[in-house]
Design a protein around this motif. Structure first.
Motif, PDB file in Angstrom:
ATOM      1  N   ALA A 137      -5.326  10.026  -9.952  1.00 21.68           N
ATOM      2  CA  ALA A 137      -5.462   8.730 -10.623  1.00 21.68           C
ATOM      3  C   ALA A 137      -6.787   8.056 -10.294  1.00 21.68           C
ATOM      4  N   ALA A 138      -7.291   7.286 -11.244  1.00 22.60           N
ATOM      5  CA  ALA A 138      -8.434   6.408 -10.999  1.00 22.60           C
ATOM      6  C   ALA A 138      -7.867   5.054 -10.579  1.00 22.60           C
ATOM      7  N   CYS A 139      -8.225   4.594  -9.408  1.00 29.33           N
ATOM      8  CA  CYS A 139      -7.774   3.305  -8.901  1.00 29.33           C
ATOM      9  C   CYS A 139      -8.876   2.288  -9.185  1.00 29.33           C
ATOM     10  N   CYS A 140      -8.620   1.393 -10.131  1.00 28.85           N
ATOM     11  CA  CYS A 140      -9.614   0.389 -10.538  1.00 28.85           C
ATOM     12  C   CYS A 140      -9.171  -0.964 -10.008  1.00 28.85           C
ATOM     13  N   LEU A 141     -10.011  -1.582  -9.202  1.00 37.43           N
ATOM     14  CA  LEU A 141      -9.676  -2.835  -8.536  1.00 37.43           C
ATOM     15  C   LEU A 141     -10.711  -3.901  -8.868  1.00 37.43           C
ATOM     16  N   CYS A 142     -10.256  -5.132  -8.951  1.00 34.93           N
ATOM     17  CA  CYS A 142     -11.150  -6.256  -9.170  1.00 34.93           C
ATOM     18  C   CYS A 142     -10.583  -7.431  -8.395  1.00 34.93           C
ATOM     19  N   GLY A 143     -11.422  -8.069  -7.582  1.00 34.03           N
ATOM     20  CA  GLY A 143     -10.925  -9.196  -6.817  1.00 34.03           C
ATOM     21  C   GLY A 143     -11.926  -9.688  -5.802  1.00 34.03           C
ATOM     22  N   PRO A 144     -11.516 -10.662  -5.002  1.00 34.97           N
ATOM     23  CA  PRO A 144     -12.394 -11.202  -3.960  1.00 34.97           C
ATOM     24  C   PRO A 144     -12.510 -10.224  -2.792  1.00 34.97           C
ATOM     25  N   ARG A 145     -13.498 -10.449  -1.960  1.00 38.79           N
ATOM     26  CA  ARG A 145     -13.789  -9.527  -0.861  1.00 38.79           C
ATOM     27  C   ARG A 145     -12.599  -9.200   0.043  1.00 38.79           C
ATOM     28  N   MET A 174       0.822  -1.182   0.000  1.00 37.25           N
ATOM     29  CA  MET A 174       0.000   0.000   0.000  1.00 37.25           C
ATOM     30  C   MET A 174       0.869   1.248   0.000  1.00 37.25           C
ATOM     31  N   ASP A 175       1.901   1.246   0.843  1.00 39.86           N
ATOM     32  CA  ASP A 175       2.775   2.412   0.903  1.00 39.86           C
ATOM     33  C   ASP A 175       3.426   2.669  -0.452  1.00 39.86           C
ATOM     34  N   TRP A 176       3.859   1.603  -1.132  1.00 40.71           N
ATOM     35  CA  TRP A 176       4.496   1.760  -2.444  1.00 40.71           C
ATOM     36  C   TRP A 176       3.523   2.373  -3.440  1.00 40.71           C
ATOM     37  N   ILE A 177       2.293   1.905  -3.451  1.00 46.18           N
ATOM     38  CA  ILE A 177       1.290   2.432  -4.384  1.00 46.18           C
ATOM     39  C   ILE A 177       1.076   3.923  -4.151  1.00 46.18           C
ATOM     40  N   GLY A 196      -7.292   0.473   2.582  1.00 47.47           N
ATOM     41  CA  GLY A 196      -5.930   0.990   2.639  1.00 47.47           C
ATOM     42  C   GLY A 196      -5.763   2.268   1.850  1.00 47.47           C
ATOM     43  N   LEU A 197      -6.321   2.315   0.648  1.00 45.59           N
ATOM     44  CA  LEU A 197      -6.222   3.523  -0.179  1.00 45.59           C
ATOM     45  C   LEU A 197      -6.972   4.684   0.475  1.00 45.59           C
ATOM     46  N   ALA A 198      -8.187   4.413   0.908  1.00 46.39           N
ATOM     47  CA  ALA A 198      -8.984   5.468   1.539  1.00 46.39           C
ATOM     48  C   ALA A 198      -8.310   5.957   2.826  1.00 46.39           C
TER      49      ALA A 198
END
Length: 55
Positions: free
Chosen positions: A13-21, A1-4, A30-32
């Motif tokens: 930036a638009a952070c687009c995520l896809c994955g399991p819960r 998270m820190d690296w991102i 983490g981003l928020a």
């Protein structure tokens, strides 16, 4: 998270995520938590169908 957050202009930036819960909970939270605006975070769940039926 820190690296991102360090290496991405997260305020623009638009952070687009896809994955399991569990992944989405960790990444979106983490981003928020590091100041990324919620409007910049889009996500889509994927995973076993039984998780959707239990929701």
């Amino acid at each position: 998270m820190d690296w991102i957050v360090t290496n991405t202009p997260t305020q623009e930036a638009a952070c687009c995520l896809c994955g399991p819960r569990p992944f989405l909970r960790a990444m979106v939270g983490g981003l928020a938590g590091r100041g990324v605006p919620l409007d910049n975070i889009q996500y889509e769940f994927f995973g076993p169908t039984d998780e959707l039926l239990a929701a």
